[in-house]
Design a protein around this motif. Structure first.
Motif, mmCIF file in Angstrom:
data_model
loop_
_atom_site.group_PDB
_atom_site.id
_atom_site.type_symbol
_atom_site.label_atom_id
_atom_site.label_comp_id
_atom_site.label_asym_id
_atom_site.label_seq_id
_atom_site.Cartn_x
_atom_site.Cartn_y
_atom_site.Cartn_z
ATOM 1 N N ARG A 48 0.726 -1.280 0.043
ATOM 2 C CA ARG A 48 -0.103 -0.641 0.549
ATOM 3 C C ARG A 48 0.903 1.276 0.453
ATOM 4 N NH1 ARG A 48 -4.713 -1.944 4.597
ATOM 5 N NH2 ARG A 48 -5.326 -3.996 3.885
ATOM 6 N N ASP A 49 2.280 1.205 0.705
ATOM 7 C CA ASP A 49 2.614 2.507 1.113
ATOM 8 C C ASP A 49 3.778 2.618 -0.208
ATOM 9 O OD1 ASP A 49 4.089 0.054 1.802
ATOM 10 O OD2 ASP A 49 5.147 1.565 3.364
ATOM 11 N N VAL A 50 3.822 1.668 -1.381
ATOM 12 C CA VAL A 50 4.639 1.907 -2.264
ATOM 13 C C VAL A 50 4.771 3.168 -3.423
ATOM 14 C CG1 VAL A 50 5.198 0.960 -4.159
ATOM 15 C CG2 VAL A 50 5.787 -0.576 -2.061
ATOM 16 N N GLN A 51 5.499 4.050 -3.406
ATOM 17 C CA GLN A 51 4.727 5.631 -4.460
ATOM 18 C C GLN A 51 5.077 4.674 -5.456
ATOM 19 O OE1 GLN A 51 7.479 8.327 -3.138
ATOM 20 N NE2 GLN A 51 5.904 8.348 -0.968
ATOM 21 N N GLY A 52 4.694 5.647 -6.348
ATOM 22 C CA GLY A 52 4.823 5.954 -8.041
ATOM 23 C C GLY A 52 5.721 5.107 -9.107
ATOM 24 N N PRO A 53 6.115 5.160 -10.175
ATOM 25 C CA PRO A 53 7.158 5.365 -10.370
ATOM 26 C C PRO A 53 8.089 6.300 -10.571
ATOM 27 C CG PRO A 53 5.161 5.677 -11.954
ATOM 28 C CD PRO A 53 4.671 6.235 -10.994
ATOM 29 N N GLU A 54 7.625 7.126 -9.717
ATOM 30 C CA GLU A 54 9.099 7.556 -9.893
ATOM 31 C C GLU A 54 10.356 7.629 -8.384
ATOM 32 O OE1 GLU A 54 7.415 12.391 -9.324
ATOM 33 O OE2 GLU A 54 6.755 12.196 -11.814
ATOM 34 N N TRP A 55 11.597 7.000 -8.992
ATOM 35 C CA TRP A 55 12.296 6.866 -7.899
ATOM 36 C C TRP A 55 13.216 8.011 -8.122
ATOM 37 C CZ3 TRP A 55 11.013 3.193 -11.366
ATOM 38 C CH2 TRP A 55 10.163 1.862 -11.010
ATOM 39 N N ASP A 56 13.889 8.158 -6.636
ATOM 40 C CA ASP A 56 15.498 9.147 -6.485
ATOM 41 C C ASP A 56 16.307 8.475 -5.596
ATOM 42 O OD1 ASP A 56 16.715 11.262 -6.174
ATOM 43 O OD2 ASP A 56 15.763 12.390 -4.785
ATOM 44 N N PHE A 57 17.186 7.828 -6.271
ATOM 45 C CA PHE A 57 18.211 6.985 -5.690
ATOM 46 C C PHE A 57 19.199 7.473 -5.053
ATOM 47 C CE2 PHE A 57 16.178 3.056 -7.920
ATOM 48 C CZ PHE A 57 15.462 2.426 -7.427
ATOM 49 N N THR A 58 19.136 9.285 -4.795
ATOM 50 C CA THR A 58 19.654 9.956 -4.049
ATOM 51 C C THR A 58 19.952 10.233 -2.672
ATOM 52 O OG1 THR A 58 18.253 12.047 -4.172
ATOM 53 C CG2 THR A 58 19.598 11.312 -6.215
ATOM 54 N N ASP A 59 20.267 11.175 -1.916
ATOM 55 C CA ASP A 59 20.558 10.904 0.025
ATOM 56 C C ASP A 59 19.812 12.959 0.231
ATOM 57 O OD1 ASP A 59 22.455 12.904 -1.486
ATOM 58 O OD2 ASP A 59 23.627 12.982 0.071
ATOM 59 N N GLN A 60 18.694 12.650 -1.252
ATOM 60 C CA GLN A 60 17.680 14.450 -1.059
ATOM 61 C C GLN A 60 17.205 14.318 0.731
ATOM 62 O OE1 GLN A 60 18.779 16.827 -1.868
ATOM 63 N NE2 GLN A 60 17.325 17.837 -0.827
ATOM 64 N N GLU A 61 16.595 13.338 -0.022
ATOM 65 C CA GLU A 61 15.558 12.795 1.851
ATOM 66 C C GLU A 61 16.506 13.121 2.991
ATOM 67 O OE1 GLU A 61 12.358 9.266 3.378
ATOM 68 O OE2 GLU A 61 13.384 9.405 1.855
ATOM 69 N N TYR A 62 17.966 12.522 2.962
ATOM 70 C CA TYR A 62 18.463 12.024 4.349
ATOM 71 C C TYR A 62 18.763 13.935 4.526
ATOM 72 C CZ TYR A 62 22.767 11.797 7.096
ATOM 73 O OH TYR A 62 23.410 12.280 8.256
ATOM 74 N N GLN A 63 19.327 14.471 3.503
ATOM 75 C CA GLN A 63 19.882 16.240 3.338
ATOM 76 C C GLN A 63 18.818 16.832 3.900
ATOM 77 O OE1 GLN A 63 22.800 17.236 2.957
ATOM 78 N NE2 GLN A 63 23.026 14.969 2.358
ATOM 79 N N GLU A 64 17.517 16.704 3.713
ATOM 80 C CA GLU A 64 16.315 17.262 3.985
ATOM 81 C C GLU A 64 15.913 18.162 5.366
ATOM 82 O OE1 GLU A 64 12.757 16.861 1.900
ATOM 83 O OE2 GLU A 64 13.741 17.840 0.206
ATOM 84 N N LEU A 65 16.547 16.705 5.920
ATOM 85 C CA LEU A 65 16.563 16.187 7.747
ATOM 86 C C LEU A 65 17.443 16.899 8.524
ATOM 87 C CD1 LEU A 65 15.773 12.197 8.188
ATOM 88 C CD2 LEU A 65 13.668 13.860 7.726
ATOM 89 N N LEU A 66 18.704 17.060 7.915
ATOM 90 C CA LEU A 66 19.224 17.907 8.523
ATOM 91 C C LEU A 66 19.536 18.877 8.822
ATOM 92 C CD1 LEU A 66 22.355 16.164 6.414
ATOM 93 C CD2 LEU A 66 21.436 15.633 8.769
ATOM 94 N N PRO A 67 19.918 19.969 9.705
ATOM 95 C CA PRO A 67 20.069 21.384 9.341
ATOM 96 C C PRO A 67 20.668 21.893 8.522
ATOM 97 C CG PRO A 67 20.926 20.671 11.305
ATOM 98 C CD PRO A 67 21.187 19.483 10.404
ATOM 99 N N THR A 68 19.943 23.228 8.176
ATOM 100 C CA THR A 68 20.584 23.697 6.602
ATOM 101 C C THR A 68 22.398 23.865 6.683
ATOM 102 O OG1 THR A 68 18.466 24.978 6.647
ATOM 103 C CG2 THR A 68 20.517 25.813 5.035
ATOM 104 N N LEU A 69 22.467 23.994 8.011
ATOM 105 C CA LEU A 69 24.590 24.926 8.236
ATOM 106 C C LEU A 69 24.975 23.202 8.259
ATOM 107 C CD1 LEU A 69 24.545 27.061 10.617
ATOM 108 C CD2 LEU A 69 24.561 27.880 7.989
ATOM 109 N N ALA A 70 23.745 22.078 8.278
ATOM 110 C CA ALA A 70 25.197 20.334 8.072
ATOM 111 C C ALA A 70 24.862 20.451 6.359
ATOM 112 C CB ALA A 70 24.740 19.860 9.757
ATOM 113 N N ARG A 71 24.864 21.438 5.913
ATOM 114 C CA ARG A 71 23.737 20.075 4.707
ATOM 115 C C ARG A 71 24.875 20.039 3.266
ATOM 116 N NH1 ARG A 71 17.424 22.325 3.590
ATOM 117 N NH2 ARG A 71 16.663 21.820 5.659
ATOM 118 N N SER A 72 25.196 19.035 2.233
ATOM 119 C CA SER A 72 25.875 18.736 2.046
ATOM 120 C C SER A 72 26.544 20.342 0.576
ATOM 121 C CB SER A 72 25.644 17.730 0.795
ATOM 122 O OG SER A 72 26.265 16.889 1.660
#
Length: 261
Positions: free
Chosen positions: A119-143
């Motif tokens: 049920r929780d599988v999203q659509g055909p758009e996949w993003d195999f990057t660390d963007q989701e992890y970067q959004e969890l970090l503080p702004t100054l700690a991002r890559s």
């Protein structure tokens, strides 16, 4: 024996974890991203449903790039005989340990073998990057831009595809995506990117030495010295930089020779 583990830790839905527990796998997947990248566990899962086409003894448990490529090539040939297919993008992402690729691969195998949808599988758009992890970090700690390329372009990708033009295009895509996110951050938080200069910096406070003359050396009497022979000289031979030094003249008495009469 595959023991229970929280779906939050493994990154897999609960029904997929229960399904893996029932298969009684020989290897405990402590890290989904790492343990499923070699293809050995995937071959062992398919061997539970197609034991004749998937012989576990013919697969390598190694984690080198060559071992991964051999295992996945053999898995794809066996799947073709059963008229089954796994997405090439997901397989490549799992081989290179891209974020979220192994989890999606296991869910795809689950759907392929059980004919059940998650049920929780999203659509055909996949993003195999660390963007989701970067959004969890503080702004100054991002890559930064260079760190984003290093995180999302793995060394195994360069080894598997050594073509310079191909890897350059991949780096350009990562850099373009990174700059897009930076532009969005500027719009959402303009105050963070505003340069504030309430106080003058050290460069503004520092006194700048001016070259007094551009023609050779120039000497003049020192106003702060009581010695009339003391002079200050400036040289213009230092590429426009004024170098000051003190010239002191010392009058030595004439030394008389000691000659016996």
């Amino acid at each position: 024996m595959f023991y229970a583990q929280s779906p939050k830790k493994t990154g897999l839905p609960r029904e997929v974890v229960k399904w893996l527990q029932a298969l009684d796998l020989s290897m405990y997947p402590k890290n989904v991203c790492r343990d499923f990248s070699s293809g050995y566990l995937v071959a062992e899962i398919f061997s539970r449903y197609y034991p004749q086409d998937f012989s576990v003894h013919s697969y390598d448990k190694g984690t080198s790039l060559s071992a991964k490529q051999r295992n996945w090539s053999q898995i794809e040939r066996s799947l073709q005989r059963q008229n089954l297919h796994l997405m090439k993008e997901v397989i490549d992402g799992a081989i290179h340990c891209k974020p979220g690729a192994a989890e999606l691969l296991v869910q795809e195998v689950y759907t392929l073998l059980t004919n059940r949808r998650i049920r929780d599988v999203q659509g055909p758009e996949w993003d195999f990057t660390d963007q989701e992890y970067q959004e969890l970090l503080p702004t100054l700690a991002r890559s930064t831009a260079s760190k984003a390329i290093k995180n999302n372009l793995r060394i195994t990708e360069l080894m598997a595809e050594p073509d310079i033009s191909t890897n350059q295009r991949k780096a350009e895509v990562i850099l373009h995506r990174h700059l897009e996110h930076k532009a969005i951050e500027r719009v959402l938080n303009p105050g963070r990117f505003t340069v504030r200069r309430e106080k003058p910096n050290l460069g503004q406070l520092a006194a700048k030495n001016l070259v007094l003359s551009s023609r050779g050396d120039e000497c003049f009497d020192s106003p702060s010295s009581k010695d009339p022979t003391s002079k200050l000289c400036s040289s213009s031979t230092w590429s426009g930089a004024a170098v000051s030094f003190k010239e002191i003249k010392v009058h030595q008495p004439v030394r008389r020779s000691l000659v016996s009469c």
